[in-house]
Write an enzyme that holds these catalytic residues in place. Structure first.
Site, PDB file in Angstrom:
ATOM      1  N   ASP A  89      -3.094   8.519  -1.253  1.00 43.46           N
ATOM      2  CA  ASP A  89      -3.650   7.342  -0.208  1.00 43.46           C
ATOM      3  C   ASP A  89      -4.981   7.107  -0.547  1.00 43.46           C
ATOM      4  O   ASP A  89      -5.246   5.776  -0.438  1.00 43.46           O
ATOM      5  CB  ASP A  89      -3.353   7.973   1.185  1.00 43.46           C
ATOM      6  N   HIS A 104       0.705  -1.253   0.165  1.00 45.17           N
ATOM      7  CA  HIS A 104       0.010  -0.095  -0.040  1.00 45.17           C
ATOM      8  C   HIS A 104       0.848   1.484   0.008  1.00 45.17           C
ATOM      9  O   HIS A 104       0.667   1.940  -0.899  1.00 45.17           O
ATOM     10  CB  HIS A 104      -0.958   0.066   1.166  1.00 45.17           C
ATOM     11  N   HIS A 136       4.039   6.718   5.350  1.00 51.24           N
ATOM     12  CA  HIS A 136       2.635   7.540   5.743  1.00 51.24           C
ATOM     13  C   HIS A 136       1.689   6.949   6.715  1.00 51.24           C
ATOM     14  O   HIS A 136       1.145   7.327   7.525  1.00 51.24           O
ATOM     15  CB  HIS A 136       1.731   8.080   4.640  1.00 51.24           C
ATOM     16  N   GLU A 190       0.750   5.805  12.551  1.00 51.73           N
ATOM     17  CA  GLU A 190      -0.274   5.390  12.853  1.00 51.73           C
ATOM     18  C   GLU A 190      -0.431   3.817  13.266  1.00 51.73           C
ATOM     19  O   GLU A 190      -1.194   3.452  14.241  1.00 51.73           O
ATOM     20  CB  GLU A 190      -1.417   5.595  11.784  1.00 51.73           C
ATOM     21  N   ASP A 191       0.181   3.094  12.339  1.00 49.51           N
ATOM     22  CA  ASP A 191      -0.153   1.866  12.554  1.00 49.51           C
ATOM     23  C   ASP A 191       1.180   1.000  13.354  1.00 49.51           C
ATOM     24  O   ASP A 191       0.932  -0.145  13.511  1.00 49.51           O
ATOM     25  CB  ASP A 191      -0.212   0.988  11.066  1.00 49.51           C
ATOM     26  N   ASP A 202     -23.532  15.109 -24.746  1.00 49.02           N
ATOM     27  CA  ASP A 202     -22.004  14.984 -25.226  1.00 49.02           C
ATOM     28  C   ASP A 202     -21.396  13.824 -24.317  1.00 49.02           C
ATOM     29  O   ASP A 202     -20.402  13.912 -23.649  1.00 49.02           O
ATOM     30  CB  ASP A 202     -21.197  16.332 -25.121  1.00 49.02           C
TER      31      ASP A 202
HETATM   32 MN    MN Z   1      -2.758   4.831   3.695  1.00 50.31          MN
END
Ligand code: MN
Length: 740
Positions: free
Chosen positions: A143, A52, A76, A80-81, A263
């Site tokens: 992301d 990812h 990134h 967080e993870d 169109d």
């Molecule tokens: Mn992400």
């Protein structure tokens, strides 16, 4: 299938194509760090998690962003993870990369639930404001693009939530930044999850038509290409079908069927320079019949998001309308990548110019050459959005509140409601108690603790509040809650001022004068004026001046009456001892009136108001006729006291309590005329043992009568008592003392 390392190598190569001099050692370090951090983590589809960040970094590289942005994209999700900290990232990769990662992390933490349109707009602004550096937004958009591309294995609920958020928040941000390509992709993929049936229908129909129309598309493309070559114009022609979400919107919002959409088919001609755009337009209009009103020159007038192109719709040889967009390569690049296109042009500039505000120098340069107000507006709003004078915070319920930068919990509380502000006893930010001077940051959750026994705002809050809204509401509170205090304060100020002007407050508050004065001052009651003065809403001096003006005005009407009537009664001789007469040290007088500061003067009672003991009185020094005594509320006296040339002649006088004198006073009765009315009046006066001096009755034309009586009394108590008795006579509706 490429391995992760192979994918990284391809990314490295891609970056070398546009950043040949870049230090890919740092990039590799970032990749290896991210790989290590995410080790063992899997995505929902079973692939290693690092796939990812790699894909996001690849999208960031497609936008042509700098090496720090690509590194930040790789890292990134680390904070967080995984357990790596901002400090560690800063140590390993420098502050720029660490801050970019931090920015993306913060945006990721903002919780989105479906909201009303205004809330959604605030949320978009909040994200922009939180980002501070526009690269954070660009990385976040990449992301999101990758997440939505790979949403297949998420739960249905997650799919809907993310799709809605993408459609309402991220696609409009991408649009605002001019990033059409990513905007379209996000919209189409979101639609696929939000309305799979419509998505299916439209894409199937488009595929069917594409097959049918393939010949037409190819023929038209060749025809245009061939004609351009004939004309000696270098250009490339592409045939395209509009993206699904834009068709969906037209179908559902404008309630049209697919066949009614004008169109669906479009051709794009991309040329080398701007004059060629207009040449191509001429060629197209020569080849096909243009549809009236469909030509748009976004080159002369770019769209607010920098988009430039010529658009025209023409009727093809088979009678089918199609759109042609004509633009240069540079315009094309801007249309696809928007603000991100900046980095393509920044290469070769000296270093140390990356990020933040510099993102706009290119945009600004581009626009300055065009002198376009729409585009200037765009830069302004973009700047405001990003380097906010604003701060966006959440209520505990998740509503977004927009406040000026530097706002405190006080601003927040008053924005919610005055009652919340006035009742605030404590404030919490992200669950922790903060001081009232705490400066709120975008993305924080603010909670106000209120109490019914709160004492209300303190004066300091005015200084701590940043918004006019809060300050106004605090001021209102003081205005309302401190009314008693304001009245007392205002009364003192006004009385001191009016005294200075030589006017007695009793004059103003008399029933004859008060209505005029209030009308002039535009207040309903004196209290209101006092409150306004006390609170600072009105000036005591101005109010006093207006009162004076009004008294002068009243005086002008009645001056002559004063002059006439004040001298009517024969003077009485009064002996006053020399020296200043003090209260409690007063000399008896034959008139029953003590004149302060005066010796040996004559006293007479004004006929206009016939004062009796008990009435508040004032004295007027006549020219040669002694002191004329008026009631303080006598309009003639009031008017005269307001006149500059006369006011100095008014002096303080008082009743001599020891006097046994009787005094003449005049009353006036009005009532319904009838036989025996005058007799009844005489009877009442007789029973009351009042000495009647005169009685005159006049019939008025419309069935009413006016009776004037002059009687002798000891004081005002007698007057009040006799007036009450007269009032009870049948048919009498008004009994008043004569004045003026
Ligand atoms: Mn992400």
């Amino acid at each position: 299938m490429l391995t992760m390392d192979q994918r990284f190598e391809r990314l490295e190569e891609k970056i070398k194509t546009y950043l040949p001099a870049s230090d890919t050692k740092r990039l590799r370090d970032a990749y290896e760090c991210a790989t290590k951090q995410h080790e063992g983590q899997l995505r929902k589809d079973g692939s290693p998690f690092i796939s990812h960040p790699l894909a996001v970094a690849d999208l960031v590289a497609d936008l042509g962003l700098d090496i720090e942005s690509v590194m930040a994209a790789l890292l990134h999700d680390c904070v967080e993870d995984t357990d790596i900290s901002h400090e560690e990232l800063k140590h390993l990769f420098g502050p720029t990369v660490a801050d970019l990662v931090d920015g993306v992390t913060k945006l990721t933490r903002v919780q989105y639930t479906s909201k009303e349109e205004e809330q959604v707009e605030n949320l978009r602004k909040m994200l922009m404001a939180m980002a501070k550096d526009i690269r954070v937004i660009l990385i976040k958009i990449c992301d999101r693009v990758h997440n939505i591309r790979t949403m297949e294995y998420q739960s249905e609920r997650k799919q809907r939530e993310k799709s809605l958020e993408t459609l309402e928040i991220y696609a409009p941000i991408a649009h605002r930044l001019g990033m059409q390509r990513m905007k379209w992709e996000m919209e189409d993929l979101s639609l696929k999850y939000l309305d799979p049936i419509a998505y299916q229908e439209i894409s199937e129909e488009l595929a069917k038509q594409a097959q049918q129309k393939e010949a037409f598309m190819l023929a038209t493309q060749h025809a245009i290409q061939g004609r351009l070559e004939e004309e000696g114009i270098r250009g490339t022609v592409y045939g395209r079908i509009k993206h699904i979400y834009s068709i969906y919107r037209k179908m559902y919002i404008q309630n049209k069927t697919l066949s009614e959409i004008f169109d669906l088919y479009a051709f794009r001609v991309i040329v080398d320079d701007m004059p060629s755009c207009y040449n191509v337009l001429g060629v197209i209009h020569d080849m096909y019949k243009p549809v009236l009103g469909r030509f748009k020159d976004y080159i002369g007038t770019p769209k607010p998001n920098l988009y430039q192109s010529l658009h025209t719709t023409v009727i093809g040889s088979s009678g089918m309308p199609f759109e042609v967009q004509i633009r240069t390569w540079e315009m094309h690049h801007t249309a696809e990548y928007g603000v991100a296109a900046h980095w393509k042009y920044k290469q070769g500039l000296p270093t140390g110019q990356e990020g933040g505000d510099d993102a706009f120098s290119w945009v600004r340069q581009l626009l300055e050459s065009q002198q376009d107000t729409d585009a200037e507006e765009y830069v302004r709003t973009l700047k405001v959005d990003l380097f906010a004078d604003e701060v966006f915070v959440f209520t505990p319920r998740g509503d977004v509140i927009n406040l000026p930068a530097g706002a405190t919990p006080i601003d927040f509380a008053y924005h919610i409601h005055s009652a919340v502000g006035n009742g605030m006893v404590a404030a919490k930010v992200n669950g922790r108690i903060v001081n009232f001077d705490y400066r709120l940051n975008s993305g924080e959750i603010v909670e106000v603790v209120t109490s019914k026994t709160a004492r209300g705002p303190s004066r300091d809050w005015m200084k701590l509040a940043k918004s006019n809204e809060a300050r106004t509401k605090i001021r209102q509170w003081f205005k309302r809650e401190r009314r008693e205090e304001n009245i007392a304060h205002g009364r003192a100020m006004f009385e001191s001022e009016i005294k200075h002007q030589g006017i007695s407050i009793a004059l103003i508050s008399s029933e004859e004068v008060l209505p005029h004065v209030l009308k002039k001052l535009r207040f309903g009651a004196l209290e209101e004026m006092y409150a306004a003065i006390g609170y600072g809403g009105a000036s005591a001096q101005k109010c006093a001046n207006r009162v004076k003006e009004e008294l002068v005005h009243l005086n002008r009407i009645q001056t002559e009456k004063v002059a006439e009537k004040a001298m009517d009664l024969p003077p009485t001789h009064v002996q006053v001892e020399a020296g200043v007469a003090q209260a409690g040290n007063r000399k008896k007088s034959t008139s029953g009136v003590i004149v302060e500061d005066m010796t040996d003067c004559m006293v007479k009672f004004a006929k206009c108001c016939t004062p009796v003991p008990g009435d508040d009185i004032v004295g007027f020094i006549t020219r040669g006729y002694g002191v004329s005594v008026h009631r303080q509320d006598c309009p003639n006296a009031i008017a005269s006291r307001a006149k500059p040339q006369e006011k100095d002649r008014w002096i303080t006088v008082s009743w001599d309590d020891a006097s046994q004198n009787t005094y003449k006073t005049a009353l006036e009765l009005t009532g319904k005329d009838r036989d025996g009315l005058t007799l009844d009046v005489a009877m009442v006066l007789s029973t009351a043992k009042m000495r009647l001096i005169s009685l005159a009755a006049n019939s008025l034309p419309d069935g009413y009568a006016k009776i004037s009586v002059v009687l002798e009394v000891k004081g005002s108590a007698d007057v009040i008592s006799v007036m009450n008795k007269l009032n009870q006579i049948s048919g009498v509706y008004q009994v008043s003392r004569m004045s003026g």
